[in-house]
Design a protein around this motif. Structure first.
Motif, PDB file in Angstrom:
ATOM      1  N   ILE A  97      58.766   9.385  78.039  1.00 49.55           N
ATOM      2  CA  ILE A  97      59.174   9.711  76.668  1.00 49.55           C
ATOM      3  C   ILE A  97      59.332  11.215  76.446  1.00 49.55           C
ATOM      4  O   ILE A  97      59.731  11.629  75.352  1.00 49.55           O
ATOM      5  CB  ILE A  97      58.218   9.105  75.623  1.00 49.55           C
ATOM      6  N   SER A 107      60.192   0.856  79.903  1.00 53.85           N
ATOM      7  CA  SER A 107      59.332   0.701  78.734  1.00 53.85           C
ATOM      8  C   SER A 107      59.008  -0.769  78.491  1.00 53.85           C
ATOM      9  O   SER A 107      57.856  -1.131  78.216  1.00 53.85           O
ATOM     10  CB  SER A 107      60.006   1.308  77.501  1.00 53.85           C
ATOM     11  N   VAL A 143      58.945   4.042  70.121  1.00 47.89           N
ATOM     12  CA  VAL A 143      58.037   5.036  70.686  1.00 47.89           C
ATOM     13  C   VAL A 143      56.927   5.303  69.674  1.00 47.89           C
ATOM     14  O   VAL A 143      57.191   5.539  68.492  1.00 47.89           O
ATOM     15  CB  VAL A 143      58.783   6.353  71.005  1.00 47.89           C
ATOM     16  N   HIS A 181      53.751  10.265  71.287  1.00 50.99           N
ATOM     17  CA  HIS A 181      54.932  11.055  71.631  1.00 50.99           C
ATOM     18  C   HIS A 181      54.670  12.541  71.413  1.00 50.99           C
ATOM     19  O   HIS A 181      54.964  13.376  72.288  1.00 50.99           O
ATOM     20  CB  HIS A 181      56.119  10.589  70.788  1.00 50.99           C
TER      21      HIS A 181
END
Length: 653
Positions: A503, A521, A590, A595
């Motif tokens: 990410i 993912s 996400v 993140h």
């Protein structure tokens, strides 16, 4: 020069991008005939560059030509902060083959103002600008300013988010003045699901509406992109003469026939012959091949590579392909979706000699072609791992601090250092050699049934096949892995990448869009969720940082097998809803807090998440009679210089 001691791979770094170069090991030991064949195929690979730029977005060529004109002819101050910001923007555009980011698909944002852009054009000799007949410089500036700076215009190259018209809202230039329903209706009925040998309808064409009528323009000589295709053909004709293989001469001849006619049956005939030709030491891909950039998963971008065999490294892939039927028979998928006979899986390790089109400057690490399901089933496929590209990645990653920052503990660090490159190479080989070549569709299933989810699901299927067998004792018996720890290294890397580190490529607030990233993912979040009760995989905190730890590798392997079984069913049955739900639920979103943390940790390492390459330059040496006596390599160390040179030498639109 042909080989360099203490080779310097690094060329440039800007924004989220680094640029490397790659070596051509053993090139000097090839025969003159082989070198000439590589040279001619490489010229063909470079000649098609304009096609990809135009496919990516209809204004890309105008933007690129303007950037080239400014870079070559601007007479103003080139030391100012704004000019340096313009320079970075230009580098990013060249890297992406257009004004949209090559991974996120978002339009690139310039780091300079609209007024400064106008001053750049004003300071450039207008003889080098692509002004239309009667167009003023002011009108020219107005159009380009809108294209480049207007965030509401052409915002995404490929739009695949739920609830959108994926055709009308995508800037990619496969469609014009049509919407998704019109395109789907246009192709409805053109494909016979009972046809055992269906052509890839729409692969090499653009669909548009003119005067209320929907038409299809085919890419071919005399048709759309004809002037570029004619240049490709010129070099392919020379390659026929240089090849010393009768089969290869026939297949290149079929490729030329396809380019001249645009006939997809000829394309299939070429691919059948190409897939059967397992012997050439010099090989290539050239054509409209991958459909990742089409929101409907039908139309292909143009790409090309040229390669030669790494004979010693190919030992591994030969063992895998020799056991392809064993892998198929022992895979965890439903018996009715297994191939009774795995045909013609040919695999080897190659060294790239030239990257072109959608393989440049960002190179794949492995390739498995052809894509047509019936050819893979009836004839087989070729699978290759790119040794010199992988080697450039591995060498430049040593000691950069990434592993130490994100690995769960020192034992994982040591495991990756000892076995990581080998484990990743084997994972790629299994993915390409037997993963993509495995399984079959149920009778009557439309190959395009999964639409925009086809690519991430197919990449997930191949990844899961590789992951499942990485922990199999068979790999130790075949001497493909030295120990179980090497297999564990592969699992460590895959889970850490899918759950945490990939990410770093995503901007804050954005979803995951690229097919390979969605695949990783989806796999890692699925196994994490399904294994939580038994703590198979955990995400834990240490010193206010997140890490991934695998607690039970064998149970994780079983989870990989369960997911492989389901994704094979989805593909075999064309279960669009199940495929969509899997990718959307596990592969797209996400966690914003995670993140922010990962981005902050990554930023401190001063690394770039995306890597591309410059190509070597091939220079023919001639005797007094005008005959080629050698092909001399020159390793380029100027990224922007190569882009400008390609613009001068290989632009035909």
């Amino acid at each position: 020069m042909q080989d360099i001691d203490n080779f310097n791979y690094f060329i440039d770094q800007f924004e989220d991008i680094r640029v490397l170069r790659y070596q051509l090991p053993g090139f000097k030991f090839l025969t003159l005939q082989q070198k000439k064949l590589i040279y001619y195929l490489s010229q063909a690979a470079l000649s098609g560059r304009d096609i990809l730029w135009d496919q990516n977005f209809r204004y890309n060529m105008l933007v690129r030509k303007t950037l080239e004109a400014i870079l070559d002819n601007y007479s103003g101050d080139k030391e100012s902060a704004e000019y340096k910001a313009f320079l970075i923007y230009a580098k990013r555009v060249f890297f992406a083959n257009g004004i949209h980011h090559h991974y996120s698909n978002d339009k690139l944002k310039p780091g300079y103002s609209e007024s400064y852009f106008a001053s750049l054009i004003d300071g450039t000799n207008r003889n080098y600008l692509l002004l239309s007949a009667g167009q003023t410089v002011e009108e020219f500036i107005f159009i380009l300013t809108d294209v480049i700076f207007n965030e509401k215009l052409f915002g995404r190259k490929v739009e695949q988010r739920k609830g959108t018209d994926m055709v009308a809202e995508s800037a990619v230039n496969f469609y014009e003045n049509v919407n998704q329903k019109e395109v789907e209706d246009f192709y409805k009925g053109k494909i016979d699901p009972q046809d055992p040998y269906p052509v890839s309808i729409g692969l090499n064409s653009k669909v548009s509406k003119k005067e209320g009528k929907i038409i299809e323009d085919v890419y071919k000589s005399g048709g759309l992109y004809g002037q570029v295709i004619d240049q490709i053909v010129i070099w392919l004709e020379k390659a026929i003469i240089a090849s010393d293989s009768e089969m290869q001469r026939k297949e290149i001849g079929l490729l030329i026939d396809y380019y001249r006619s645009g006939d997809l049956k000829v394309w299939d005939n070429f691919n059948v012959l190409w897939a059967q030709d397992n012997e050439p030491e010099v090989d290539y891909n050239n054509g409209f091949i991958e459909t990742y950039s089409d929101p409907l998963g039908r139309k292909a971008t143009w790409e090309a590579i040229v390669n030669y065999t790494d004979i010693e490294a190919s030992r591994r892939t030969k063992i895998i392909t020799a056991n392809a039927q064993w892998f198929e028979d022992n895979s965890p998928i439903q018996p009715q979706y297994k191939k009774e006979k795995v045909n013609g899986v040919a695999a080897k390790v190659i060294n790239i000699a030239m990257l072109g089109g959608d393989c440049y400057p960002v190179s794949p690490l492995g390739i498995n072609l052809p894509n047509a399901n019936w050819i893979r089933k009836e004839v087989g496929s070729k699978s290759v791992s790119l040794a010199n590209i992988t080697n450039a990645y591995d060498i430049t990653s040593l000691g950069n601090g990434f592993l130490e920052e994100f690995a769960a503990d020192q034992s994982e660090v040591e495991r990756i250092k000892n076995y990581g490159p080998l484990a990743e190479a084997l994972h790629t080989d299994l993915h390409e050699c037997v993963g993509h070549a495995s399984g079959k569709l149920a009778e009557g299933t439309d190959p395009n049934a999964l639409k925009n989810y086809a690519s991430p699901l197919e990449e997930a299927r191949a990844d899961l096949f590789a992951l499942y067998f990485m922990m199999d004792k068979k790999l130790l018996d075949l001497d493909l892995l030295p120990s179980e720890d090497a297999a564990k290294a592969s699992y460590d890397t895959y889970l850490r990448n899918g759950l945490l580190t990939q990410i770093v490529r995503i901007k804050p607030g954005k979803d995951i869009e690229e097919a390979h990233m969605r695949n990783r993912s989806a796999i890692t979040h699925w196994v994490y969720e399904k294994g939580r009760k038994e703590n198979v995989v955990e995400i834990f905190r240490k010193d206010n940082k997140s890490y991934v730890r695998i607690n039970d590798y064998l149970k994780l392997r079983n989870l990989f097998g369960d997911l492989l079984k389901e994704i094979q069913r989805v593909k075999s049955e064309g279960d669009y809803e199940a495929g969509k739900n899997l990718i959307e639920y596990y592969g797209v979103k996400v966690d914003p807090e995670l993140h922010d943390e990962i981005l902050e940790r990554y930023k401190k390492l001063n690394l770039a998440p995306y890597t591309g390459f410059v190509n070597p330059k091939m220079i023919p040496a001639y005797n007094q009679g005008g005959e080629i006596t050698d092909i001399v390599l020159e390793y380029v160390d100027d990224y922007l210089g190569q882009m400008l040179e390609y613009g001068r030498k290989y632009s035909f639109l």
